[in-house]
Design an enzyme around this catalytic site. Structure first.
Site, mmCIF file in Angstrom:
data_model
loop_
_atom_site.group_PDB
_atom_site.id
_atom_site.type_symbol
_atom_site.label_atom_id
_atom_site.label_comp_id
_atom_site.label_asym_id
_atom_site.label_seq_id
_atom_site.Cartn_x
_atom_site.Cartn_y
_atom_site.Cartn_z
ATOM 1 N N ASP A 70 31.411 -21.033 54.567
ATOM 2 C CA ASP A 70 32.177 -20.076 53.755
ATOM 3 C C ASP A 70 31.244 -19.170 52.961
ATOM 4 O OD1 ASP A 70 34.568 -18.916 53.073
ATOM 5 O OD2 ASP A 70 35.015 -20.286 51.427
ATOM 6 N N GLY B 259 39.835 -18.663 33.303
ATOM 7 C CA GLY B 259 39.601 -17.852 34.499
ATOM 8 C C GLY B 259 40.437 -18.398 35.632
ATOM 9 N N GLY C 270 40.264 -19.167 40.169
ATOM 10 C CA GLY C 270 39.574 -19.126 41.453
ATOM 11 C C GLY C 270 40.537 -19.441 42.565
#
Length: 571
Positions: A392, A272, A274
């Site tokens: 965040d 994956g 990010g």
């Protein structure tokens, strides 16, 4: 789905992967007092008035989890603590916790009424747990020497506790060659360090010498209101906090101690990506699935990595993702989290993405997620005598488990601060465009505080309600570009909300409650925003008790494209 079993080169070179299994211990309700914190709260004493606390513990009076392996003490008949080092019993005279030092002497010298020197075979200088502190004086004790030595140094002999014929020769600071020659004329010799030499040989030996211990530093844990301890199952330091079990507090990962035999290997079985690097699905040796976030090697000096480990490892809450371990070797850095099968919230809320057609969440689920995130933030803002400000909060950083329970993740921009500080000092802006509170960008709007997270939370909830980014340039009418502006007018005029999926009165009440609360959260003036605890109360209260907020924005933003997933401003 077939699992692909392989080990990237990163993991083949990253040997020290520490696994912190919070899942091995039962979770407790928020606010419950941790029994380990209670057990380690009251220091014990042997009777001489010295408070015994971490890393030391009295093995017959304290739980071994309150100390550190190898620092177990006993109490002698005189009420003094003693410690066994290399099978030699030492009396502890003073413990200097701030300096991490302890003054000890061989227990054979402990008789305060004796002016003679007992016969001992060894001092056993410190081993793996201790280092000899600097600026000590070394004395050489020579036993059973022949007559020629007696004649050479008659004034340096001191009475032995076993008679005049067994007098002991004591030398200090002599030439090594001379010491070697003398030792050949005596049956045996002992090197005896002392802290000070001048008050008499017997007294100097009784006062002993100073050792500096080697164990995990306790100051960070204690400063946060916790009690230090040790997990003998996973063999690493623990910080027990009053309101939650098995928390761990350390800002310097290189200070953590672990045994190589406890290292775990992560078998990577999927790929994956990010914002800070690759995110992989991994599998531990025991079959447990984890998420492995590998930070980009070029990403600064590791500040985000250290920040994330330091902040998230303090936490243990159902709405905070669990950090199970980490890897830190030179430029290679990885974080190991519990695996969240439903991924991040942003995959389920933006209806403009065609792939999300079958992922839309019902209003009751959205409401539960909204409350769960607020409870997670409340926990961060009301922690173990410290606040963790996330800075965040956005859909991408909210992960969902198999039951769509939300968990706050990604603490790379987080800041730890004392709870009593309402406003914190910060040199620049940090966060993601579209969610950053005005005061974080410009101090003219007010001080940066926990209210800055409340703003980001409000902007995120509005996106959950609208099913779109708050700024959407693809809509036909200019009045709909900025969703908070558009939805505020609807609420103010009591018009139809015009939101997708409102099929019942209950759905409409949920939507209105989420809108009203989030509009309070995004007030321009931080003092006008509710605390996150108040947000939880508002969400769980009745809709009738909620008042509509003042207009929460100065003006509508210009018609420009903003990519809130990539436009990141940080220190």
């Amino acid at each position: 789905m077939r699992q692909i079993n392989f080990m990237p080169s990163f993991f083949s070179h990253c040997y020290h992967i520490i696994i912190i299994f919070f899942s091995l211990v039962p979770k407790k309700s928020l606010g419950a007092v941790d029994p380990y914190f209670q057990a380690c709260s009251v220091p014990k004493t042997c009777g001489d008035g010295q408070a015994i606390r971490f890393p030391f513990y009295i093995q017959d009076k304290q739980n071994y989890s309150c100390g550190y392996p190898g620092f177990n003490l006993s109490c002698n008949n005189n009420g003094h603590p003693t410690i066994l080092i290399s099978n030699i019993n030492y009396t502890i005279h003073e413990i200097f916790y701030q300096n991490e030092t302890v003054r000890v002497s061989n227990s054979a010298f402990s008789n305060p009424n004796s002016s003679c020197i007992p016969s001992i075979n060894s001092i056993s200088l410190p081993g793996s747990r201790f280092d000899l502190a600097p600026n000590q004086t070394n004395l050489f004790l020579f036993y059973n020497c022949n007559s020629s030595v007696h004649e050479s140094w008659p004034s340096e002999f001191y009475p032995s506790c076993y008679g005049e014929n067994d007098a002991v020769l004591v030398l200090s600071g002599q030439d090594p060659k001379l010491i070697s020659n003398v030792s050949m004329e005596c049956k045996y010799s002992v090197l005896a360090p002392v802290e000070a030499y001048g008050g008499g040989i017997a007294e100097s030996l009784r006062n002993g010498f100073v050792l500096k211990w080697k164990a995990s530093n306790c100051s960070i844990c204690e400063d946060s209101g916790g009690n230090c301890g040790f997990d003998d199952i996973m063999y690493h330091f623990k910080c027990f906090c009053p309101d939650r079990p098995y928390a761990w507090s350390c800002t310097n990962t290189t200070r953590l101690e672990y045994l190589p035999g406890n290292n775990k290997r992560v078998l990577v079985i999927a790929l994956g990506q990010g914002g800070y690097g690759g995110v992989y699905k991994g599998k531990l040796q025991d079959g447990c699935f984890v998420a492995v976030k590998v930070l980009k090697e070029s990403k600064g000096n590791g500040e985000e990595f250290l920040n994330e480990v330091a902040s998230i490892s303090r936490t243990s809450h159902v709405n905070i993702v669990t950090l199970m371990g980490f890897c830190y070797e030179e430029s290679k850095r990885a974080l190991i989290y519990e695996f969240m099968p439903n991924g991040s919230l942003e995959k389920f809320i933006y209806k403009e993405n065609p792939s999300n057609a079958d992922r839309q969440l019902g209003w009751e689920t959205l409401y539960k997620i909204t409350v769960g995130i607020a409870r997670g933030l409340e926990y961060l803002h009301r922690g173990c005598n410290t606040r963790i400000l996330h800075f965040d909060i956005k859909p991408h950083n909210i992960l969902l488990d198999e039951n769509f329970c939300p968990k706050i993740s990604d603490f790379g921009l987080a800041k730890i601060c004392p709870r009593e500080e309402s406003v914190i000092s910060m040199l620049g802006a940090r966060g993601t465009a579209g969610y950053i509170a005005p005061e974080v960008i410009c101090r003219n709007f007010g001080g940066v505080s926990h209210k800055s997270d409340v703003y980001s939370y409000g902007m995120m909830v509005l996106e959950m309600v609208g099913g779109r980014k708050n700024i959407d340039v693809s809509v036909d009418r200019v009045s709909e570009i900025y969703f908070p502006h558009w939805i505020y007018k609807r609420i103010e005029l009591d018009e139809e909300l015009g939101l997708q999926g409102l099929i019942s009165k209950e759905d409409e009440e949920i939507a209105k409650k989420m809108i009203i609360v989030s509009l309070w959260c995004i007030q321009t003036d931080p003092s006008s925003r509710p605390s996150i605890s108040k947000v939880v109360d508002m969400l769980e209260g009745s809709l009738d008790s909620l008042q509509i907020s003042p207009k929460p924005f100065l003006s509508s933003p210009p018609r420009t494209t903003v990519d809130s997933s990539t436009a990141t401003m940080s220190l």
